[in-house]
Design an enzyme around this catalytic site. Structure first.
Site, mmCIF file in Angstrom:
data_model
loop_
_atom_site.group_PDB
_atom_site.id
_atom_site.type_symbol
_atom_site.label_atom_id
_atom_site.label_comp_id
_atom_site.label_asym_id
_atom_site.label_seq_id
_atom_site.Cartn_x
_atom_site.Cartn_y
_atom_site.Cartn_z
ATOM 1 C CG ASP A 13 -1.702 1.323 1.151
ATOM 2 O OD1 ASP A 13 -2.917 1.128 0.524
ATOM 3 O OD2 ASP A 13 -1.858 1.501 2.472
ATOM 4 C CD GLU B 48 16.400 -13.742 4.439
ATOM 5 O OE1 GLU B 48 15.260 -14.789 4.873
ATOM 6 O OE2 GLU B 48 16.768 -13.111 4.096
#
Length: 533
Positions: free
Chosen positions: A209, A259
């Protein structure tokens, strides 16, 4: 079900406004359990993923974009267990799940902000937000002339319990949404941890956002002319939007996402008009997608749309990214109304959908657009909840009109949104059930069936989605292009019928078209067609 690698490059992603999608318990508000129950409908529609608007603990001063706890579910929407069950059910059905992250600001009910208010000026607690002394002899004037996107000043002054005024704090949106200070390492560490919390639960990505708004010019300078600058403003340089420092944040976030297995994606809600500036968010090592708001706001004009399409594809292609197309969301007037409303607006909206789904890249669909829902423009004033209504002095109605709950069945309210007899949080218009999924399912020519057919063709065709396109010669007011040898899309944005020469097998149309014995195709105004030449 095995999920496709690099799915976000050509995915069709369905935005769910959680509060308005499906109410499982009859309290009038949509919830996570309601979404889980309706997932098979979205599989049938043919989308690849869903994006959930905020479901975190929140006072709902701004529809959940005022987050009080980033690691928990608001009881109105369910529990963390409900979220986990929804995520597992979606994955079992082959659907990815993107969730909202709101990093520009928190709720004023957030623990950090309550600690800041209780602390003294200059304290570590206040350093997490943008607190400043006021201007003028008594500090009675705001630190600068910035305006809130929702109307009124972007600064609110604190008062001590005895009424003594003191510092001001920045809120680019509502006063209950104080902006974080992203020069503070503690803010960075907090959001690293929030991302990991949800990635470890298995989410497939984040919609960020106000992705262009976290970093402010440290001088906090006045805006020239003291004008209100809206989210998309191509004529005003804004010291709080699209600052270069945001890219350091996204490089850090991209490393975190990398990751985790499974190709996690991040999409930017960046209201930036310049295509080259938007492409900066999509450079290798940063984000994967950015909504194309220049496309969303473009008028229904062939020349203008072609210009936006070309500029977007060129800019994003230069950084190795696909373009992310969108026509509606929870912040803008629904495109069936934006394109003129009524029968004409729906005709254009259906044509615009076929145009968008034929373009190279990925697409976002907003819940209800597959039903051809219009903007609800006559909500009673007492029902309005968007903060824009009050902050504008009740001169701007705000965004509630595109957030009215979905009709699922025919009949009277709540039209299957919730149990019979329950009352939705925003009132449904009379006759809303006539536009419902039940009313349109299996009905030849309905907007729902148009979406289902186009999405199925898009998924089945190697030519659609990611890839290239070639413009073809066309009459005035017509966009005509080829995605691979033989697979073509033509859109007549004018009012009069045009003839498309050497047409072939019609695959899908947004409205009636006529073929001729000579192989050409007559395309009425405000109509689109896909065909194989």
């Amino acid at each position: 079900m095995e999920l496709q690698a690099h799915w976000w490059r050509d995915a069709a992603i369905y935005q769910i406004y959680v509060r308005s999608f499906a109410d499982s318990n009859g309290d009038g508000e949509g919830d996570l359990a309601g979404i889980r129950e309706r997932l098979p409908h979205l599989v049938e529609l043919g989308v690849d993923a869903i994006w959930l608007t905020p479901f975190y603990v929140s006072p709902l001063a701004d529809g959940g974009y005022d987050v009080a706890d980033y690691r928990d579910v608001d009881p109105r929407f369910g529990t963390l267990e409900d979220f986990d069950a929804l995520l597992a059910a979606a994955h079992d059905l082959g659907l990815r799940v993107i969730i909202d992250i709101v990093p520009n600001h928190s709720s004023s009910a957030h623990r950090w902000f309550r600690e800041a208010v209780a602390a003294e000026p200059g304290s570590p607690e206040r350093d997490r937000y943008l607190f400043r002394d006021g201007r003028g002899p008594e500090g009675d004037e705001p630190p600068n002339n910035w305006k809130s996107i929702f109307g009124g000043p972007a600064w609110t002054r604190l008062k001590r319990p005895d009424g003594t005024p003191e510092q001001w704090y920045l809120h680019l949106f509502d006063a209950e949404q104080p902006d974080f200070d992203w020069t503070n390492p503690e803010v960075h560490d907090e959001f690293d941890d929030v991302l990991r919390f949800w990635l470890e639960r298995g989410v497939d990505g984040f919609r960020i956002d106000v992705a262009h708004g976290m970093v402010k010019d440290p001088a906090l300078p006045d805006i020239a002319g003291d004008a209100k600058a809206d989210l998309l403003d191509g004529s005003t340089t804004l010291p709080y939007f699209d600052q270069d420092g945001v890219h350091e944040i996204y490089r850090r976030w991209a490393a975190i996402a990398a990751e985790y297995p499974g190709d996690r994606a991040m999409v930017a809600e960046a209201w930036v008009e310049d295509a080259d500036r938007i492409a900066r968010y999509l450079r290798p090592g940063e984000l994967h997608q950015a909504f194309n708001f220049e496309y969303l706001t473009a008028p229904w004009e062939a020349a203008r749309l072609r210009e936006v399409i070309d500029r977007s594809l060129t800019a994003n292609g230069a950084v190795g990214a696909t373009t992310t197309w969108v026509l509606s969301n929870h912040d803008v007037t629904r495109h069936a109304t934006r394109f003129g409303g009524g029968e004409r607006g729906l005709r254009r909206a259906r044509a615009a959908t076929l145009l968008m789904l034929a373009l190279p890249g990925s697409v976002y669909l907003y819940q209800g657009e597959e039903l051809g829902l219009p903007e609800v423009t006559d909500l009673p004033e007492e029902a309005l909840q968007d903060p824009t209504w009050e902050r504008s002095g009740r001169t701007e109605r705000g965004r509630d009109g595109c957030r009215v709950p979905l009709p699922w069945t025919e009949g009277a309210s709540p039209c299957g949104f919730g149990p019979e007899g329950s009352e939705p949080w925003l009132p449904m218009p009379e006759g809303w059930g006539g536009l419902s999924r039940a009313a349109q399912r299996g009905v030849e020519g309905s907007t729902l069936e148009l979406y289902k057919r186009a999405l199925r063709l898009r998924r089945e065709s190697e030519a659609l989605g990611d890839g290239s396109m070639t413009w073809l010669d066309a009459p005035e007011h017509v966009l005509y292009f080829e995605r691979e040898p033989g697979l073509r899309c033509a859109v007549n944005l004018g009012g009069e019928p045009v003839e498309i020469a050497a047409a072939g097998e019609v695959l899908v149309t947004s409205g009636p078209v006529e073929g001729s014995a000579g192989g050409s195709l007559t395309l009425p105004g405000d109509t689109a067609v896909w065909f194989r030449a």
